[in-house]
Design a protein around this motif. Sequence first.
Motif, PDB file in Angstrom:
ATOM      1  N   MET A   1       1.070  -0.790  -0.144  1.00 44.39           N
ATOM      2  CA  MET A   1      -0.537   0.207   0.057  1.00 44.39           C
ATOM      3  C   MET A   1       0.575   1.328  -0.133  1.00 44.39           C
ATOM      4  O   MET A   1       1.476   1.101   0.820  1.00 44.39           O
ATOM      5  N   SER A   2       0.458   2.358  -0.942  1.00 44.22           N
ATOM      6  CA  SER A   2       1.085   3.717  -0.862  1.00 44.22           C
ATOM      7  C   SER A   2       0.410   4.975  -0.241  1.00 44.22           C
ATOM      8  O   SER A   2      -0.902   4.894  -0.460  1.00 44.22           O
ATOM      9  N   THR A   3       1.131   5.762  -0.245  1.00 45.44           N
ATOM     10  CA  THR A   3       0.620   6.958   0.572  1.00 45.44           C
ATOM     11  C   THR A   3       0.522   8.118  -0.370  1.00 45.44           C
ATOM     12  O   THR A   3       1.457   8.168  -0.280  1.00 45.44           O
ATOM     13  N   THR A   4      -0.316   8.817  -0.464  1.00 40.52           N
ATOM     14  CA  THR A   4       0.801  10.000  -1.268  1.00 40.52           C
ATOM     15  C   THR A   4      -0.338  11.056  -0.359  1.00 40.52           C
ATOM     16  O   THR A   4      -1.803  11.286  -0.269  1.00 40.52           O
ATOM     17  N   THR A   5       0.840  12.482  -0.021  1.00 40.92           N
ATOM     18  CA  THR A   5       0.064  13.729   0.908  1.00 40.92           C
ATOM     19  C   THR A   5       0.070  14.734  -0.596  1.00 40.92           C
ATOM     20  O   THR A   5       0.140  14.702  -1.845  1.00 40.92           O
ATOM     21  N   HIS A   6      -1.450  15.027  -0.418  1.00 38.49           N
ATOM     22  CA  HIS A   6      -1.131  16.145  -1.207  1.00 38.49           C
ATOM     23  C   HIS A   6      -0.418  17.846  -0.915  1.00 38.49           C
ATOM     24  O   HIS A   6      -1.094  18.063   0.140  1.00 38.49           O
ATOM     25  N   HIS A   7       0.369  18.205  -1.954  1.00 38.90           N
ATOM     26  CA  HIS A   7       0.713  19.710  -0.888  1.00 38.90           C
ATOM     27  C   HIS A   7       0.956  20.612  -2.366  1.00 38.90           C
ATOM     28  O   HIS A   7       0.120  20.636  -3.460  1.00 38.90           O
ATOM     29  N   GLU A   8      -0.245  21.413  -1.847  1.00 40.68           N
ATOM     30  CA  GLU A   8      -0.652  22.924  -2.262  1.00 40.68           C
ATOM     31  C   GLU A   8       0.447  23.582  -3.254  1.00 40.68           C
ATOM     32  O   GLU A   8       1.493  23.242  -2.331  1.00 40.68           O
ATOM     33  N   THR A   9      -0.005  23.828  -3.921  1.00 37.21           N
ATOM     34  CA  THR A   9       1.216  24.630  -5.081  1.00 37.21           C
ATOM     35  C   THR A   9       1.080  26.154  -4.905  1.00 37.21           C
ATOM     36  O   THR A   9      -0.005  26.721  -4.389  1.00 37.21           O
ATOM     37  N   THR A  10       2.255  27.233  -4.177  1.00 36.74           N
ATOM     38  CA  THR A  10       2.101  28.695  -4.073  1.00 36.74           C
ATOM     39  C   THR A  10       2.502  29.295  -5.407  1.00 36.74           C
ATOM     40  O   THR A  10       3.516  29.123  -5.596  1.00 36.74           O
ATOM     41  N   ILE A  11       1.782  30.545  -5.604  1.00 40.69           N
ATOM     42  CA  ILE A  11       2.071  30.859  -6.761  1.00 40.69           C
ATOM     43  C   ILE A  11       2.482  32.416  -6.062  1.00 40.69           C
ATOM     44  O   ILE A  11       1.178  33.194  -5.800  1.00 40.69           O
ATOM     45  N   ASP A  12       3.373  33.429  -6.277  1.00 38.93           N
ATOM     46  CA  ASP A  12       3.416  34.785  -6.155  1.00 38.93           C
ATOM     47  C   ASP A  12       4.274  35.495  -7.001  1.00 38.93           C
ATOM     48  O   ASP A  12       5.247  34.736  -7.768  1.00 38.93           O
ATOM     49  N   ALA A  13       3.779  37.051  -7.303  1.00 42.95           N
ATOM     50  CA  ALA A  13       3.833  37.218  -9.067  1.00 42.95           C
ATOM     51  C   ALA A  13       3.735  38.521  -7.665  1.00 42.95           C
ATOM     52  O   ALA A  13       2.439  39.259  -8.754  1.00 42.95           O
ATOM     53  N   PRO A  14       4.982  39.333  -8.467  1.00 36.28           N
ATOM     54  CA  PRO A  14       4.278  40.491  -7.586  1.00 36.28           C
ATOM     55  C   PRO A  14       4.463  41.501  -8.595  1.00 36.28           C
ATOM     56  O   PRO A  14       5.068  41.507  -9.724  1.00 36.28           O
ATOM     57  N   ALA A  15       3.205  42.626  -7.925  1.00 34.72           N
ATOM     58  CA  ALA A  15       3.146  43.180  -9.184  1.00 34.72           C
ATOM     59  C   ALA A  15       4.417  44.521  -9.011  1.00 34.72           C
ATOM     60  O   ALA A  15       5.899  44.554  -8.409  1.00 34.72           O
ATOM     61  N   GLY A  16       4.540  44.210 -10.701  1.00 34.72           N
ATOM     62  CA  GLY A  16       5.600  45.972 -11.356  1.00 34.72           C
ATOM     63  C   GLY A  16       7.426  44.566 -11.284  1.00 34.72           C
ATOM     64  O   GLY A  16       7.980  45.196 -11.950  1.00 34.72           O
ATOM     65  N   LEU A  17       7.268  43.206 -11.138  1.00 32.03           N
ATOM     66  CA  LEU A  17       8.354  42.646 -11.542  1.00 32.03           C
ATOM     67  C   LEU A  17       8.260  41.490 -11.972  1.00 32.03           C
ATOM     68  O   LEU A  17       7.184  40.966 -12.616  1.00 32.03           O
ATOM     69  N   PRO A  18       9.306  41.376 -12.522  1.00 27.72           N
ATOM     70  CA  PRO A  18       9.712  40.598 -14.444  1.00 27.72           C
ATOM     71  C   PRO A  18       9.446  38.365 -13.725  1.00 27.72           C
ATOM     72  O   PRO A  18      10.184  37.928 -14.269  1.00 27.72           O
ATOM     73  N   TRP A  19       9.063  38.295 -12.646  1.00 29.30           N
ATOM     74  CA  TRP A  19       9.146  36.839 -12.550  1.00 29.30           C
ATOM     75  C   TRP A  19       7.941  36.373 -11.677  1.00 29.30           C
ATOM     76  O   TRP A  19       6.331  37.314 -11.120  1.00 29.30           O
TER      77      TRP A  19
END
Length: 71
Positions: A1-19
């Motif tokens: 039996m295997s278990t999987t943990t779901h990890h949330e993805t975080t996205i950070d897009a600061p205004a005015g910055l090119p990344w």
Amino acid sequence: MSTTTHHETTIDAPAGLPWIDIVREFDAPPDRVYAAHTDPELLKRWLGPRDLEMTVEEFDAALTEVESSAA
């Protein structure tokens, strides 16, 4: 039996910055995650979707910068 943990993805897009910072944890060893981003055949599977075919015409996985937040 295997278990999987779901990890949330975080996205950070600061205004005015090119990344955008995208952060996600994976239930896999670092070498397998690295391979999924650097091996053209694995990259095609990683980027999906599964019902479409992708052709990699050119691929350069040269390491240009290493940043680690590990303490």
